[in-house]
Design a protein around this motif. Structure first.
Motif, mmCIF file in Angstrom:
data_model
loop_
_atom_site.group_PDB
_atom_site.id
_atom_site.type_symbol
_atom_site.label_atom_id
_atom_site.label_comp_id
_atom_site.label_asym_id
_atom_site.label_seq_id
_atom_site.Cartn_x
_atom_site.Cartn_y
_atom_site.Cartn_z
ATOM 1 N N PHE A 218 0.833 -1.195 0.000
ATOM 2 C CA PHE A 218 0.000 0.000 0.000
ATOM 3 C C PHE A 218 0.873 1.253 0.000
ATOM 4 C CE2 PHE A 218 -1.976 3.456 2.420
ATOM 5 C CZ PHE A 218 -3.078 3.700 1.615
ATOM 6 N N MET A 219 1.948 1.253 0.802
ATOM 7 C CA MET A 219 2.820 2.416 0.873
ATOM 8 C C MET A 219 3.461 2.709 -0.478
ATOM 9 S SD MET A 219 3.920 4.894 2.750
ATOM 10 C CE MET A 219 3.600 4.447 4.457
ATOM 11 N N GLU A 220 3.794 1.666 -1.196
ATOM 12 C CA GLU A 220 4.387 1.860 -2.522
ATOM 13 C C GLU A 220 3.421 2.587 -3.452
ATOM 14 O OE1 GLU A 220 6.480 -0.791 -6.106
ATOM 15 O OE2 GLU A 220 5.625 -1.783 -4.339
ATOM 16 N N GLU A 221 2.148 2.198 -3.404
ATOM 17 C CA GLU A 221 1.129 2.873 -4.223
ATOM 18 C C GLU A 221 0.872 4.287 -3.724
ATOM 19 O OE1 GLU A 221 -0.233 1.742 -7.064
ATOM 20 O OE2 GLU A 221 1.260 0.147 -6.790
ATOM 21 N N LEU A 222 0.859 4.441 -2.416
ATOM 22 C CA LEU A 222 0.595 5.756 -1.826
ATOM 23 C C LEU A 222 1.649 6.773 -2.259
ATOM 24 C CD1 LEU A 222 -0.977 7.582 0.141
ATOM 25 C CD2 LEU A 222 0.458 6.679 1.995
ATOM 26 N N ARG A 223 2.907 6.344 -2.308
ATOM 27 C CA ARG A 223 3.986 7.271 -2.659
ATOM 28 C C ARG A 223 3.974 7.668 -4.128
ATOM 29 N NH1 ARG A 223 8.473 4.444 1.378
ATOM 30 N NH2 ARG A 223 7.844 5.663 3.208
ATOM 31 N N GLY A 229 -3.000 15.516 0.380
ATOM 32 C CA GLY A 229 -3.684 14.475 1.144
ATOM 33 C C GLY A 229 -2.848 13.207 1.234
ATOM 34 N N ALA A 230 -2.194 12.839 0.140
ATOM 35 C CA ALA A 230 -1.353 11.638 0.134
ATOM 36 C C ALA A 230 -0.138 11.827 1.038
ATOM 37 C CB ALA A 230 -0.907 11.325 -1.290
ATOM 38 N N LYS A 231 0.467 13.016 1.014
ATOM 39 C CA LYS A 231 1.602 13.294 1.884
ATOM 40 C C LYS A 231 1.180 13.249 3.352
ATOM 41 C CE LYS A 231 4.758 13.978 -1.250
ATOM 42 N NZ LYS A 231 5.853 12.991 -1.393
ATOM 43 N N ALA A 232 0.006 13.787 3.643
ATOM 44 C CA ALA A 232 -0.499 13.780 5.024
ATOM 45 C C ALA A 232 -0.732 12.352 5.499
ATOM 46 C CB ALA A 232 -1.791 14.593 5.114
ATOM 47 N N ALA A 241 0.368 8.482 14.109
ATOM 48 C CA ALA A 241 -0.414 9.557 14.717
ATOM 49 C C ALA A 241 -1.904 9.379 14.451
ATOM 50 C CB ALA A 241 0.048 10.904 14.168
ATOM 51 N N ARG A 242 -2.702 10.068 15.239
ATOM 52 C CA ARG A 242 -4.134 10.158 14.957
ATOM 53 C C ARG A 242 -4.322 11.191 13.853
ATOM 54 N NH1 ARG A 242 -3.817 9.934 20.653
ATOM 55 N NH2 ARG A 242 -4.863 8.107 21.541
ATOM 56 N N SER A 243 -5.393 11.019 13.083
ATOM 57 C CA SER A 243 -5.610 11.932 11.953
ATOM 58 C C SER A 243 -5.759 13.377 12.419
ATOM 59 C CB SER A 243 -6.831 11.493 11.146
ATOM 60 O OG SER A 243 -7.985 11.438 11.961
ATOM 61 N N GLY A 244 -6.447 13.598 13.554
ATOM 62 C CA GLY A 244 -6.627 14.960 14.053
ATOM 63 C C GLY A 244 -5.316 15.620 14.426
ATOM 64 N N GLU A 245 -4.365 14.824 14.905
ATOM 65 C CA GLU A 245 -3.043 15.357 15.258
ATOM 66 C C GLU A 245 -2.305 15.817 14.004
ATOM 67 O OE1 GLU A 245 -3.016 12.134 18.892
ATOM 68 O OE2 GLU A 245 -1.493 11.972 17.322
ATOM 69 N N THR A 246 -2.504 15.068 12.909
ATOM 70 C CA THR A 246 -1.879 15.452 11.637
ATOM 71 C C THR A 246 -2.537 16.688 11.047
ATOM 72 O OG1 THR A 246 -1.191 13.201 11.107
ATOM 73 C CG2 THR A 246 -1.463 14.709 9.256
ATOM 74 N N TYR A 247 -3.868 16.695 10.980
ATOM 75 C CA TYR A 247 -4.564 17.844 10.389
ATOM 76 C C TYR A 247 -4.250 19.143 11.120
ATOM 77 C CZ TYR A 247 -7.487 14.774 7.484
ATOM 78 O OH TYR A 247 -7.929 13.870 6.550
ATOM 79 N N GLY A 248 -4.121 19.068 12.441
ATOM 80 C CA GLY A 248 -3.893 20.287 13.222
ATOM 81 C C GLY A 248 -2.432 20.663 13.392
ATOM 82 N N ALA A 249 -1.512 19.895 12.825
ATOM 83 C CA ALA A 249 -0.081 20.146 13.005
ATOM 84 C C ALA A 249 0.329 21.482 12.384
ATOM 85 C CB ALA A 249 0.730 19.007 12.385
ATOM 86 N N LEU A 308 -6.081 21.164 5.929
ATOM 87 C CA LEU A 308 -6.616 20.239 4.944
ATOM 88 C C LEU A 308 -7.988 19.730 5.401
ATOM 89 C CD1 LEU A 308 -5.383 18.985 2.321
ATOM 90 C CD2 LEU A 308 -4.622 17.074 3.734
ATOM 91 N N SER A 309 -8.873 19.466 4.463
ATOM 92 C CA SER A 309 -10.184 18.908 4.792
ATOM 93 C C SER A 309 -10.024 17.622 5.598
ATOM 94 C CB SER A 309 -10.968 18.605 3.516
ATOM 95 O OG SER A 309 -12.041 17.714 3.780
ATOM 96 N N ASN A 310 -10.894 17.455 6.611
ATOM 97 C CA ASN A 310 -10.763 16.261 7.459
ATOM 98 C C ASN A 310 -11.188 14.974 6.756
ATOM 99 O OD1 ASN A 310 -13.517 16.574 7.392
ATOM 100 N ND2 ASN A 310 -13.761 16.952 9.576
ATOM 101 N N MET A 311 -11.550 15.078 5.483
ATOM 102 C CA MET A 311 -11.860 13.886 4.685
ATOM 103 C C MET A 311 -10.781 13.619 3.642
ATOM 104 S SD MET A 311 -14.527 12.634 5.984
ATOM 105 C CE MET A 311 -14.967 11.419 4.735
ATOM 106 N N ALA A 312 -9.734 14.434 3.617
ATOM 107 C CA ALA A 312 -8.731 14.329 2.550
ATOM 108 C C ALA A 312 -8.013 12.983 2.560
ATOM 109 C CB ALA A 312 -7.718 15.468 2.686
ATOM 110 N N MET A 313 -7.574 12.525 3.732
ATOM 111 C CA MET A 313 -6.843 11.253 3.794
ATOM 112 C C MET A 313 -7.769 10.072 3.510
ATOM 113 S SD MET A 313 -3.977 11.703 6.794
ATOM 114 C CE MET A 313 -4.989 12.331 8.135
ATOM 115 N N THR A 314 -9.009 10.173 3.973
ATOM 116 C CA THR A 314 -9.986 9.110 3.681
ATOM 117 C C THR A 314 -10.226 8.997 2.185
ATOM 118 O OG1 THR A 314 -11.072 9.448 5.813
ATOM 119 C CG2 THR A 314 -12.361 8.366 4.104
#
Length: 385
Positions: A218-223, A229-232, A241-249, A308-314
């Motif tokens: 999966f990581m290979e495809e993600l990169r 959103g993909a970088k996040a 990390a939790r997603s909220g910790e990333t979005y608010g960083a 970033l939108s809180n749905m971006a990573m999803t």
């Protein structure tokens, strides 16, 4: 000249003007309606300005004798400063929400120590409330506020709550300035509380996770996937990390020279500061990200001061045709650490910001385990590569 009494204001019924002194008059119309008016001399003329409907007890939103006298003194004050009260009234009626918001912002700005706080307020008042800025502040009502808040009340609840509070502050400021009257349409208690309701509760349950053995693929495809959103998401997986910790960083939380990310307690689920050691790949990822002068967030949204939108990573996960959650990758990490490494359980749990043991044990490990956690996260990064 004798002044009027409350009893006279209530009983006078003959049409005409009745002087109270200091240019204040009670007017009784042919129909018996009563109102307050103020006359003064200007260039050989006698201009007039109304001060409201009259009643002796101040009920039904009308103006009592005492209030009329206060208003008359306010008009005298304007005249003494060379200000035409009619023009001042027209100016107040024309005052926009944007003018009130900008004045309040400038008055509060010196009290804020954090540039992030300043930018968040500016974003709320200039971006989120953009549709209100050109509206006369005196005309804004509950429906106007609902049009701003309803679309984001459940999807971006914390943002909506902060925005509502800031709208209320602006409208209170406008009232004090004399630019509007009546109840505050952005007030919560007994007002929006009845129309918006509490945040929608989420159903608790297990988060769908990817088997850790499948994570490298999966990581290979993600990169290969472009976009913030993909970088996040890559950053979130590598740091567990939790997603909220990333979005608010925000950039101020990172010391790239020391290789650590310090998340303040206010942003953590447990309410306590959490230090995340950063692996070499994560440091490279961060250093390659552009920094914007108008945005403090590491993973910014399109608009200034927004994340970033809180749905971006999803969305990234769905686009890669995978039926898992962002949070599920924390489970993947924990399964990998427990099954494929010899790191103590405590170190694995601390990578996830889970508390284990008593207060003394946790205090000791906070000092001693950062480098151990760095080694574990490096092992996770190597496994994923």
């Amino acid at each position: 000249m004798p002044k009027l009494t409350v009893a006279q204001v209530a009983s006078l019924s003959k049409p005409g003007r009745y002087a109270d002194g200091n240019n204040l008059y009670l007017k009784v119309s042919d129909t018996g309606a009563k109102s307050w008016t103020f006359f003064w001399r200007h260039k050989g003329k006698r201009p007039e300005i109304g001060l409201g409907s009259a009643t002796g007890d101040g009920k039904a939103g009308k103006v009592s004798l005492a209030t009329a006298r206060q208003k008359a003194r306010a008009v005298h004050d304007l005249l003494s400063r060379g200000i035409d009260p009619r023009e001042e009234r027209r100016k107040r009626k024309r005052a926009t929400f944007g003018e009130a918001a900008d004045q309040l912002f400038e008055s509060l700005k010196p009290t804020w120590k954090s540039p992030v706080h300043t930018l968040q307020w500016e974003t709320s008042l200039k971006v989120d409330a953009k549709k209100l800025r050109s509206r006369p502040v005196a005309e804004i009502d509950v429906e106007d506020i609902l049009k701003i808040l309803k679309p984001i009340w459940h999807e971006k609840h914390e943002t909506a709550v902060r925005l509502r509070g800031r709208l209320e502050r602006v409208l209170d400021y406008a009232k004090v300035k004399g630019w509007r009257s009546g109840e505050n349409p952005a007030a919560w208690k007994g007002n929006l509380q009845q129309l918006l309701g509490a945040k929608k509760k989420l159903t608790r349950g297990h988060h769908k996770a990817l088997a850790y053995a499948d994570c490298p693929g999966f990581m290979e495809e993600l990169r290969k996937t472009p976009g913030v959103g993909a970088k996040a998401l890559e950053f979130t997986i590598l740091t567990a990390a939790r997603s909220g910790e990333t979005y608010g960083a925000v950039w101020g939380e990172f010391d790239l020279d020391a290789g650590v990310w310090t998340i303040p307690g206010a942003r953590m689920k447990g309410g306590k500061q959490h230090i995340v050691p950063l692996s070499p790949h994560v440091l490279g990822l961060l250093k390659a990200l552009p920094r914007r002068a108008d945005n403090p967030y590491v993973f910014p949204g399109r608009k200034p001061g927004t994340t970033l939108s809180n749905m971006a990573m999803t969305k990234v996960i769905k686009d890669l045709d995978l039926d898992v959650t962002v949070h599920g990758f924390r489970s993947s990490f924990r399964d990998y650490a427990g099954n494929q490494t010899n790191f103590p359980r405590e170190v694995c749990e601390e990578c996830l910001a889970h508390e284990i043991g008593n207060e003394t044990e946790r205090a000791y490990r906070r000092e001693a385990a950062v480098e151990k956690r760095r080694d574990l996260l490096l092992a996770w990064e190597t496994f994923l590569a």
